[in-house]
Enzyme design. Sequence first.
Site, PDB file in Angstrom:
ATOM      1  N   THR A 208      42.913  31.332  35.644  1.00 48.94           N
ATOM      2  CA  THR A 208      43.743  31.389  36.832  1.00 48.94           C
ATOM      3  C   THR A 208      45.157  30.994  36.431  1.00 48.94           C
ATOM      4  O   THR A 208      45.344  30.273  35.460  1.00 48.94           O
ATOM      5  CB  THR A 208      43.222  30.371  37.888  1.00 48.94           C
TER       6      THR A 208
ATOM      7  N   GLY B 261      39.242  27.196  37.519  1.00 47.25           N
ATOM      8  CA  GLY B 261      38.001  27.677  38.103  1.00 47.25           C
ATOM      9  C   GLY B 261      37.315  26.621  38.940  1.00 47.25           C
ATOM     10  O   GLY B 261      37.900  26.020  39.841  1.00 47.25           O
TER      11      GLY B 261
END
Length: 525
Positions: free
Chosen positions: A348, A431
Site C-alpha cells: 500500500t 496491510g
Amino acid sequence: MRDLHLPGRSAVLATEGMCATSHPLAAQVAVDTLKRGGNAMDAAIAAAVLLGVCEPQMTGIGGDCFVLYRLPGEDRVRALNGSGRAPAGADAAALRGAGQKTVPLRGPEAVTIPGAVDAFCHLSDSVGRLGLDAVLAPAIHYAETGVPVAARVAFDWSNDADALKGVARDRYLVDGAAPRMGQMFRAPGQAEVLRRIARHGRDAFYTGEVAEDMIAALAAQGGAHAPGDFAATACSPADPVSGAYKGDILFEHPPNGQGATAILLLNILSQFDLAAIDPRGAERAHIEAEAAKLAYDARNRFIADPDHTARLDHMLAPETASRLAALIDPRRAMPAAAPLTEAIHRDTVYLTVVDRDRMAVSLIYSIFHGFGSGIASEKFGILLQNRGAGFTLEPGHPNEYGPGKRPMHTIIPGLLQRADGVVMPFGVMGGGYQPTGHARLVSNLVDFGLDPQGAADAPRCFADGGVLKVERGYSDAVRAALADRGHEVVIPETPLGGAQAIAIRPDGVLEGASDARKDGCALGY
C-alpha cells in the site's frame, strides 16, 4: 526532542504547506503543486498518481483508494470510498463447487473493478482547484521519462516479482529481472492512459479502449468482467467512524475499510495503564498483541461492504471492549482468537497533505498484494489489483464474495484530533498491520509523549497468523520474555508498516513525520 547522538530523523517544520509520503519524488511533486496554486487535494492526487509509477508493486491506477479530508474552516471530517466492486458475474457457489476454500489470490476472480481513478476525478472536480490536466502532468512526465528505482522499492520488487505473469512480466521487469536500486523504470502505456484521463475525465478509463484493454486481459484469464461493470463504477461519500482515546479523537474510514478495528483496539488498550509501563518492554508488546487478536477477530466477523455490515455499533461500543479486555491474561498468550478469514499482506502507499488554508487530506491507495493480481492489460500495461481476495467464501457471511459487492479492505487513512488542539492526518501502511499501526502510533503520542517522528520511528510488533512478529528494534531480552509468555516470536524479513503524518499545531506550524522504513520523506515550504 530526539537524542541527537543517535541515528534518526528530525521533524520537518513549515508553515505554508506540507506533504509526507513514502517516496521523495511524490512529496516534491505535492509541494510543487501547492506552490503553483493548487490546494491540498490537488497535491494529494498528483502525488498519489505518481506513486503508481514510483512504487508500482504497491499501487497504481488499477487499484483502489480511501480518503479522509477536512476542508478549510470546517471541523467536520469527510470520507470518500474509492474502492471498486466485484463484477456482476462473481459467483461464490461456483468457486466452492470447484473446490476453492478462498478466493484465488492471483486469479481473475480476485480482481475487483479499480475504483481510485473515479475517486480522483471526483475529488479533482469537487474539491480541487487546478483541474486534471495540471494535476496529472507530473505523473505523465515521470511515467514517460522514467524514475530511478529506490532502495525499499527494489527490495519489495524483488520479493514480489514472481507474482507477475504474461505481459505483466514484460511491463514490470527489466531484462527479465526485478530492477536494481537506481535502474530506471518507465511506464509509457500508463502515461497515455493518464493523458486520456486528463483530457476526457473518468470515462476515458472506464469506457472505450482503455476499459476494453483491461477486460480483454481478464477474459484471457477466465474472468467474468464485463463493460457494464467498469462503466458503473462510482465512488461513494461517507461519514467517518470515530472513537475517543484519553481525550483525543481518532477518525477512521468506515467499512468496507478496517478502520473500526483500530478504534476497537484502542478501546481495549484503554482498559490498561499503558503509560505506567516500559514503552519498549515485553509487557506492552504482550498486551497489544492480545488486544489485536481480539480486535481482528471482530473485524473478520463484522466488516464488509457497507450495505452488508450490520453490527458496527456493537463493535465500537465501550462495553464490548471492556468484555474483550477481560479475556487478556497479562502473563500468558492466548491462541489466535479465530482463524483469519481473508488474505492479509502489506502492499500500500499512503500520503498526507496540508495546505496554507489548512485543508487536510489523508489518502491511502493500493493494489493489495505485491503487484496485485499479477495481471496487466496488453496495450496499456495497467496492473490490476486483487482486492477480491479480501472476500470470504463462507456462505452467508456479510463479507461473502458476490456480485456488485465491495470486499473488506485493509487500507485505512486516519486523522487524529488531539485534546490540545493539534489535528494530525496520518496513516500507517502495512496491510493487516494497519489497525495495530494506528493504535500504536496513537498510544506512542498519548501514553508516552512522543512527537510524531518519534512515534513513527519506535519499534513495532504484530500478532499475525499465529506468530508474534517483533522487529529488530526490540532487544533480545524482550523477545525472550515474550516467548516465555507463550508467544511464537519471529523477526520479520520486512519491517512492519510505514507511517506518515502531519501535525497541524495550534501555533500555525506544520510538523511532518515520515517513516525511515520507507524511502520517503516529509517536505514543506
